[in-house]
Design a protein around this motif. Sequence first.
Motif, short mmCIF file in Angstrom:
data_model
loop_
_atom_site.label_atom_id
_atom_site.label_comp_id
_atom_site.label_asym_id
_atom_site.label_seq_id
_atom_site.Cartn_x
_atom_site.Cartn_y
_atom_site.Cartn_z
N ALA A 1 -78.32 -109.50 25.48
CA ALA A 1 -78.78 -109.92 26.81
C ALA A 1 -77.78 -109.51 27.89
CB ALA A 1 -79.01 -111.43 26.84
N MET A 2 -76.48 -109.61 27.59
CA MET A 2 -75.47 -109.23 28.57
C MET A 2 -75.56 -107.75 28.91
SD MET A 2 -73.87 -111.89 29.64
CE MET A 2 -72.54 -111.08 30.53
N ALA B 1 -72.79 -118.08 30.68
CA ALA B 1 -73.36 -119.43 30.47
C ALA B 1 -74.87 -119.36 30.23
CB ALA B 1 -73.03 -120.32 31.66
N ARG B 2 -75.57 -118.53 30.99
CA ARG B 2 -77.03 -118.41 30.84
C ARG B 2 -77.41 -117.92 29.44
NH1 ARG B 2 -76.83 -116.09 35.72
NH2 ARG B 2 -77.23 -113.98 34.96
N HIS B 3 -76.54 -117.12 28.84
CA HIS B 3 -76.85 -116.52 27.55
C HIS B 3 -76.13 -117.21 26.39
CE1 HIS B 3 -79.26 -113.60 29.55
NE2 HIS B 3 -78.24 -113.23 30.31
N GLU C 1 -66.96 -118.47 21.70
CA GLU C 1 -67.78 -119.60 21.28
C GLU C 1 -69.14 -119.45 21.95
OE1 GLU C 1 -66.00 -123.50 21.54
OE2 GLU C 1 -64.01 -122.60 21.38
N CYS C 2 -70.18 -119.34 21.13
CA CYS C 2 -71.51 -119.07 21.67
C CYS C 2 -72.59 -119.59 20.73
CB CYS C 2 -71.69 -117.58 21.92
SG CYS C 2 -71.47 -116.56 20.45
N ASP C 3 -73.81 -119.60 21.25
CA ASP C 3 -74.96 -120.02 20.43
C ASP C 3 -75.30 -118.93 19.41
OD1 ASP C 3 -75.10 -122.35 21.94
OD2 ASP C 3 -76.51 -121.47 23.35
N ASP C 4 -75.45 -117.70 19.87
CA ASP C 4 -75.86 -116.57 19.03
C ASP C 4 -75.22 -115.32 19.62
OD1 ASP C 4 -77.23 -114.29 18.03
OD2 ASP C 4 -79.05 -115.46 17.68
N PHE C 5 -74.19 -114.82 18.97
CA PHE C 5 -73.41 -113.71 19.51
C PHE C 5 -74.25 -112.46 19.73
CE2 PHE C 5 -70.61 -110.00 18.99
CZ PHE C 5 -69.77 -110.21 20.05
#
Length: 108
Positions: free
Chosen positions: A64-65, A33-35, A54-58
């Motif tokens: 980041a993960m 969620a944070r990323h 589903e994400c903002d920027d894979f």
Amino acid sequence: MIVALHSRLVPGHEEDYDRDHARVPDDLAEAFARHGIRDWRIWRDGLDVFHLVECDDFVAAMTAMGREPANDSWQQVIDRHVEGFSGGDGDFSGWGLRRVFALSAQVG
């Protein structure tokens, strides 16, 4: 953004993989969620595993993960089941299945 991924399991690990995904650790879900990862759905057909993320920027999220302790712990659990991801050479920009068709784009 929606990204479809394909991975392949180590033969004999199907049930363990499913069991380990019954519920992912809360700290991993919080890191997602944070990323900017809003949802990660998984389907399996034998050894073939299909993911819809589903994400903002894979690329940014996966990069980041890679620095998240929760992800390090999760990878220690799950990596023993997975042979690898298609396009999974460490450069996340090459990951993902090529979209061929979307009914919504045709009738939309």
